[in-house]
Design a protein around this motif. Structure first.
Motif, PDB file in Angstrom:
ATOM      1  N   THR A  37      74.202  38.634 -23.373  1.00 50.70           N
ATOM      2  CA  THR A  37      74.203  38.942 -24.809  1.00 50.70           C
ATOM      3  C   THR A  37      74.074  37.724 -25.717  1.00 50.70           C
ATOM      4  O   THR A  37      73.732  37.873 -26.885  1.00 50.70           O
ATOM      5  N   ILE A  78      65.692  36.273 -28.879  1.00 52.45           N
ATOM      6  CA  ILE A  78      65.831  37.561 -29.568  1.00 52.45           C
ATOM      7  C   ILE A  78      67.029  38.341 -29.035  1.00 52.45           C
ATOM      8  O   ILE A  78      67.419  38.195 -27.871  1.00 52.45           O
ATOM      9  N   GLU A  79      67.605  39.175 -29.906  1.00 55.87           N
ATOM     10  CA  GLU A  79      68.792  39.952 -29.529  1.00 55.87           C
ATOM     11  C   GLU A  79      68.469  40.880 -28.365  1.00 55.87           C
ATOM     12  O   GLU A  79      67.489  41.622 -28.399  1.00 55.87           O
ATOM     13  N   GLY A  80      69.323  40.840 -27.330  1.00 59.55           N
ATOM     14  CA  GLY A  80      69.136  41.712 -26.173  1.00 59.55           C
ATOM     15  C   GLY A  80      68.102  41.197 -25.182  1.00 59.55           C
ATOM     16  O   GLY A  80      67.831  41.847 -24.181  1.00 59.55           O
ATOM     17  N   VAL A 124      64.718  40.758 -23.366  1.00 56.90           N
ATOM     18  CA  VAL A 124      63.673  41.785 -23.276  1.00 56.90           C
ATOM     19  C   VAL A 124      64.161  43.018 -22.509  1.00 56.90           C
ATOM     20  O   VAL A 124      63.977  44.158 -22.936  1.00 56.90           O
ATOM     21  N   LEU A 125      64.805  42.794 -21.377  1.00 55.60           N
ATOM     22  CA  LEU A 125      65.222  43.933 -20.552  1.00 55.60           C
ATOM     23  C   LEU A 125      66.110  44.893 -21.331  1.00 55.60           C
ATOM     24  O   LEU A 125      65.877  46.108 -21.356  1.00 55.60           O
ATOM     25  N   ASN A 126      67.111  44.370 -21.997  1.00 53.75           N
ATOM     26  CA  ASN A 126      67.999  45.278 -22.722  1.00 53.75           C
ATOM     27  C   ASN A 126      67.371  45.854 -23.983  1.00 53.75           C
ATOM     28  O   ASN A 126      67.792  46.910 -24.458  1.00 53.75           O
ATOM     29  N   ARG A 127      66.355  45.182 -24.519  1.00 49.62           N
ATOM     30  CA  ARG A 127      65.618  45.776 -25.636  1.00 49.62           C
ATOM     31  C   ARG A 127      64.879  47.030 -25.173  1.00 49.62           C
ATOM     32  O   ARG A 127      64.899  48.075 -25.828  1.00 49.62           O
ATOM     33  N   ALA A 165      67.412  49.668 -24.439  1.00 55.19           N
ATOM     34  CA  ALA A 165      67.962  50.244 -25.671  1.00 55.19           C
ATOM     35  C   ALA A 165      66.983  51.254 -26.265  1.00 55.19           C
ATOM     36  O   ALA A 165      67.390  52.304 -26.781  1.00 55.19           O
TER      37      ALA A 165
END
Lengths: 317, 317
Positions: free
Chosen positions: B122, B187-189, B191-194, B197
């Motif tokens: 995070t 960037i927030e998250g 790439v995988l968690n973007r 999400a």
């Protein structure tokens, strides 16, 4: 084409119709192939035989492929196709007028108890069923491509559906080994393409702002998220990723996801510079292999994956 | 713990640290385990041995599991862990002050040529590396869970990174069989968690508006989209789904995706009614199996999937 087994009429014999023919034949159904274009049904037979043979090789066919292939017959008229058929799967071009005319005709000539499903990926039934007298027995049954290797089928009732039609088509799809799910409202893109759009729009945007290279983006999926998602859905994944299960996960990470949600750009038009960059990356990796060979490779890989999931009991039941 | 092989220091021995230990040991590295909590490193050894044994059973380990396990050693101090290590993987709790203190300490005591990666999911490096003198050799190397079964590693350079650090960590991860990708901006998250999400937010919203039942939503993924995505990423999929490849696909379907994008609701807070419905559905399916048993089952399934991909040449290379 006689005996006590069920019969399906495949109306339209392009890639999707062929896949459906394989799926029904695999499950022991008699299959009648018809296409409005002269010769198109006959032209699909070799591909269907090959598909059945490939399934046999992968251990995904219980009977002998050449025997199963004998249950598939090309017919000359739509009437011959639907005679004695308890189910009809329509795979006509994706145009509202064409679908409407085909459903009007099918409704006229099928047995009144027969159910009629449409493979449409973009049009809810309300777009082409309004004028069909038997619209209560008509329904969207949207497969993924290719239908015989992608078990999911989206069943989307129209405003005029009979509840029994939903139940019967769901059971029918289960009985032939597909994984039917019900989309309870006529939403744009149904569910599968909505989830796909969420990923694709974000993926293209990330390349557009140069946060990642295209081939790396593909790796995130096939060497990361996609491995999980081939085995379990997003809710099952969340359920397993917090000590007390799903709600615990929602409590721990809900705010993070909401924040990430605000950062997502899913509704913007695709930036041309991103498209160019992705195309260049794909070009470099295609290595001049014909599309047909790439598709055959994809299908063999899908068969291996399905065989693996069957072995460990994670297949569609 | 001697000889010419590479040595990695694993700092923090929870689930993620253990997975990293297995991944490095599998690749022939010497592994030193250290955790600031007394006994935590020692407590992780059994799980690591079991993980190696499971890999061997699945055909994913080239040497004998018990011999490989001998390359893993518990040490008493952080200094012992990093002595002679060319790479350090930090897996401390997800708090900025803790990460900063650990990196300050590691920077002080490691060999100046050693590289230091953080498993943070995070926090970009700029959050905890500003005060670290050797921040040029520190980098985020975010694994997926569990690291030894999910090849993807997100390498995220901080504002102070040395280009050589990115290159060396990428090569290092490749050399141990992971699938490193570079996230070029903090960037927030990442790439995988973007991407995750985008899917999860849309999935919960669809349940919230009662468009689909939770278990059906999971089916759309595991019997549909996820099968493809385990084998190829979204761009590879698009490239194969139009006759002339990726750009052709973008031309044909771009407007549809933009329209679907407008229908997506990815930034809304999760509706409580949807969460309750998903939890009830999960409860009904958990069947009282302990979480540990479910995780073990997931891991065995992942191993089967990795072994299958290896057989057909679709593994991370």
């Amino acid at each position: 084409m006689s005996g006590g087994t069920d019969k399906v009429a495949i109306i339209g014999c392009g890639l999707i119709g062929r896949g459906w023919a394989i799926a029904f034949a695999r499950a022991g159904w008699r299959v009648a192939l018809w296409d409005s274009a002269t010769g198109a049904a006959a032209a699909s037979v070799d591909a269907i035989r090959l598909g059945l043979h490939d399934l046999e090789t992968a251990g995904l066919l219980e009977a002998d492929a050449s025997i199963v292939a004998n249950s598939v017959a090309v017919v000359e008229t739509m009437q011959q196709a639907v005679d004695g058929a308890s189910y009809v799967q329509e795979n006509a071009p994706e145009q509202a007028e064409i679908k409407r005319d085909v459903f009007l005709a099918l409704d006229r000539i099928t047995s009144p108890n027969a159910l009629i499903g449409s493979s449409t990926s973009t049009m809810p039934g309300s777009v082409f069923l309004a004028d069909v007298p038997g619209r209560h027995r008509c329904i969207v049954a949207h497969p993924s491509n290719p239908p015989h290797l992608m078990p999911v089928v989206e069943i989307v009732p129209s405003p005029w559906h009979d509840d029994a039609t939903v139940t019967r088509v769901r059971l029918l799809m289960q009985s032939i080994g597909q994984a039917p799910i019900v989309v309870k409202q006529e939403i744009e893109g149904f569910v599968l393409n909505r989830l796909q759009a969420a990923v694709i729009n974000e993926a293209i945007s990330l390349v557009g702002e140069d946060a990642i290279d295209p081939s790396d983006l593909d790796s995130v999926m096939k060497h990361g998220l996609g491995l999980r998602w081939a085995l379990m859905g997003p809710f099952e994944t969340m359920d397993l990723n917090a000590p007390q299960g799903f709600l615990d996960y929602a409590r721990r990470y809900g705010a993070l996801y909401e924040s990430m949600g605000r950062a997502l750009h899913v509704a913007a038009p695709w930036p041309p510079s991103a498209l160019t960059r992705i195309e260049s990356s794909r070009e470099a990796r295609r290595a001049n292999e014909p599309v047909s060979a790439q598709m055959a490779r994809r299908d063999r890989a899908l068969m291996q994956l399905l065989a693996m999931k069957k072995t460990i009991g994670l297949d569609a039941k």
